[in-house]
Design an enzyme around this catalytic site. Sequence first.
Site, PDB file in Angstrom:
ATOM      1  N   LYS A   1      18.088  91.619  60.735  1.00  0.00           N
ATOM      2  CA  LYS A   1      17.539  92.717  59.928  1.00  0.00           C
ATOM      3  C   LYS A   1      18.207  92.808  58.564  1.00  0.00           C
ATOM      4  CE  LYS A   1      15.219  95.543  63.193  1.00  0.00           C
ATOM      5  NZ  LYS A   1      15.399  96.373  64.335  1.00  0.00           N
TER       6      LYS A   1
ATOM      7  N   LYS B   1       8.847  86.643  69.438  1.00  0.00           N
ATOM      8  CA  LYS B   1       8.524  87.708  70.402  1.00  0.00           C
ATOM      9  C   LYS B   1       7.554  88.718  69.777  1.00  0.00           C
ATOM     10  CE  LYS B   1      12.275  90.842  69.497  1.00  0.00           C
ATOM     11  NZ  LYS B   1      12.189  92.212  69.357  1.00  0.00           N
TER      12      LYS B   1
ATOM     13  N   LYS C   1       7.281  95.226  66.903  1.00  0.00           N
ATOM     14  CA  LYS C   1       6.670  96.296  66.105  1.00  0.00           C
ATOM     15  C   LYS C   1       6.704  95.939  64.631  1.00  0.00           C
ATOM     16  CE  LYS C   1       8.793  99.813  69.036  1.00  0.00           C
ATOM     17  NZ  LYS C   1      10.259  99.930  69.017  1.00  0.00           N
TER      18      LYS C   1
HETATM   19  P1  TYM Z   1      13.104  98.592  70.956  1.00  0.00           P
HETATM   20  O1  TYM Z   1      12.578  99.918  70.564  1.00  0.00           O
HETATM   21  O2  TYM Z   1      13.062  97.478  69.955  1.00  0.00           O
HETATM   22  O3  TYM Z   1      12.366  98.081  72.248  1.00  0.00           O
HETATM   23  C1  TYM Z   1      12.241  98.916  73.393  1.00  0.00           C
HETATM   24  C2  TYM Z   1      12.281  98.073  74.660  1.00  0.00           C
HETATM   25  O4  TYM Z   1      11.212  97.105  74.648  1.00  0.00           O
HETATM   26  C3  TYM Z   1      11.744  95.810  74.876  1.00  0.00           C
HETATM   27  N1  TYM Z   1      10.924  94.831  74.139  1.00  0.00           N
HETATM   28  C4  TYM Z   1      10.411  93.728  74.691  1.00  0.00           C
HETATM   29  N2  TYM Z   1      10.460  93.225  75.946  1.00  0.00           N
HETATM   30  C5  TYM Z   1       9.815  92.055  76.175  1.00  0.00           C
HETATM   31  N3  TYM Z   1       9.096  91.395  75.218  1.00  0.00           N
HETATM   32  C6  TYM Z   1       9.011  91.863  73.956  1.00  0.00           C
HETATM   33  N4  TYM Z   1       8.304  91.219  73.045  1.00  0.00           N
HETATM   34  C7  TYM Z   1       9.683  93.086  73.643  1.00  0.00           C
HETATM   35  N5  TYM Z   1       9.806  93.826  72.510  1.00  0.00           N
HETATM   36  C8  TYM Z   1      10.573  94.896  72.839  1.00  0.00           C
HETATM   37  C9  TYM Z   1      13.176  95.869  74.354  1.00  0.00           C
HETATM   38  O5  TYM Z   1      13.990  94.860  74.892  1.00  0.00           O
HETATM   39  C10 TYM Z   1      13.595  97.261  74.791  1.00  0.00           C
HETATM   40  O6  TYM Z   1      14.000  97.256  76.146  1.00  0.00           O
HETATM   41  N6  TYM Z   1      18.091  99.216  70.670  1.00  0.00           N
HETATM   42  C11 TYM Z   1      16.916  99.438  71.483  1.00  0.00           C
HETATM   43  C12 TYM Z   1      16.648 100.888  71.789  1.00  0.00           C
HETATM   44  C13 TYM Z   1      17.801 101.605  72.417  1.00  0.00           C
HETATM   45  C14 TYM Z   1      18.199 101.503  73.776  1.00  0.00           C
HETATM   46  C15 TYM Z   1      19.292 102.415  73.901  1.00  0.00           C
HETATM   47  C16 TYM Z   1      17.743 100.757  74.862  1.00  0.00           C
HETATM   48  C17 TYM Z   1      18.617 102.485  71.807  1.00  0.00           C
HETATM   49  N7  TYM Z   1      19.516 102.996  72.699  1.00  0.00           N
HETATM   50  C18 TYM Z   1      19.946 102.555  75.129  1.00  0.00           C
HETATM   51  C19 TYM Z   1      18.410 100.908  76.070  1.00  0.00           C
HETATM   52  C20 TYM Z   1      19.499 101.806  76.215  1.00  0.00           C
HETATM   53  C21 TYM Z   1      15.688  98.919  70.735  1.00  0.00           C
HETATM   54  O7  TYM Z   1      15.683  98.792  69.541  1.00  0.00           O
HETATM   55  O8  TYM Z   1      14.594  98.727  71.526  1.00  0.00           O
END
Ligand code: TYM
Length: 332
Positions: A113, A196, A199
Amino acid sequence: MTTRILSGIRPTGHIHLGNYLGAIRSWVSMLDQVDERLFCIVDQHALTTAEDAKDLRKNTLTIAAAYIASGIDPVKNHIFVQSHVPAHTELAWYFNCITPMGWLSRMTQFKDKAGKNKDQTMTGLFVYPALMAADILIYKATHVPVGEDQKQHVELTRDIAQAFNNYVENNFFPLPEPIIKSETARIMSLRDGLKKMSKSDPSDYSRIHLLDDNETIELKIRKAKTDTDPIPGLVNNLEQRPEAKNLLSLYALFTNSSLAKVIQEFEGKQFSEFKPKLAEATISHLAPIRDAMIKLLADEAMLLQHLKKGADAANTIAKKTIKDVRSALNMV
Ligand code: TYM
């Protein structure tokens, strides 16, 4: 030992199939197996990339609706917004004070990023993983179900927990385990099978949004990148064909089958024949979730009530932890 899962999604952009399959569906599959379940909408994380945080309110409510519509009962589970529980950011501060910058610099998500322009990158993006560690540890969560891309952050959370425990000379925090289901660990973009689904991809055609209507889902699948070869009979023959593998895997997930069985069923067929079947399976799985989300979003007062109930329960746990943390740190 009490088992407690915590996970969350950032309310940036459109919630998509990768978030659903990689995270929400896997949470739903384990609801009965753990004692306590917390699902957060991490709005303060969204602010680390300001360009994504324009529709924060709308996106936060949409993710809450997605959780409930996918089968997470807000009465039996705690669904809440991160900023409604101030102890997350307080604990994150204490973690900033015991986390070496080198650990944060090694995070691949930060490197991706921030790119080359590190001096212009905001501090919040750099310390993001310490806030994520606080999201998890403030509840002393034992398990964290996520997609593959979050594994490094959960591993860092374990390191931070250990560093804190060493600092206070006490096994204060448990070391949480990441739970990553191999079949949904990485759902790939519909435009590039090596990237992958995300968003932040500029193309809406790279992903299926949970609020897409049936025609849009069908169109996105019709336009999904494939190759001109027919579907092979062996899974090994898909290794050099990432787009083909992704679409066939999605069909397996939506029909509760396996990739091997799906390949047997479609061996020798062209993708033009397979795609309508995939669209049908996708729509039959996602349409009820989308319709339920639309209903939930139409009654904002009720949605806010669910979030308040979740925040009250989360605050009760978080306040106790933060009180003990202050005491462990010898604060007055
Ligand atoms: P975020 O918002 O990017 O994604 C949320 C969840 O979706 C999963 N994910 C995917 N899984 C499979 N294939 C994909 N293409 C794909 N894109 C997204 C992510 O692995 C995630 O599980 N940092 C985290 C948010 C967060 C969090 C936490 C998660 C903040 N605090 C505490 C767990 C526990 C994030 O940016 O996820």
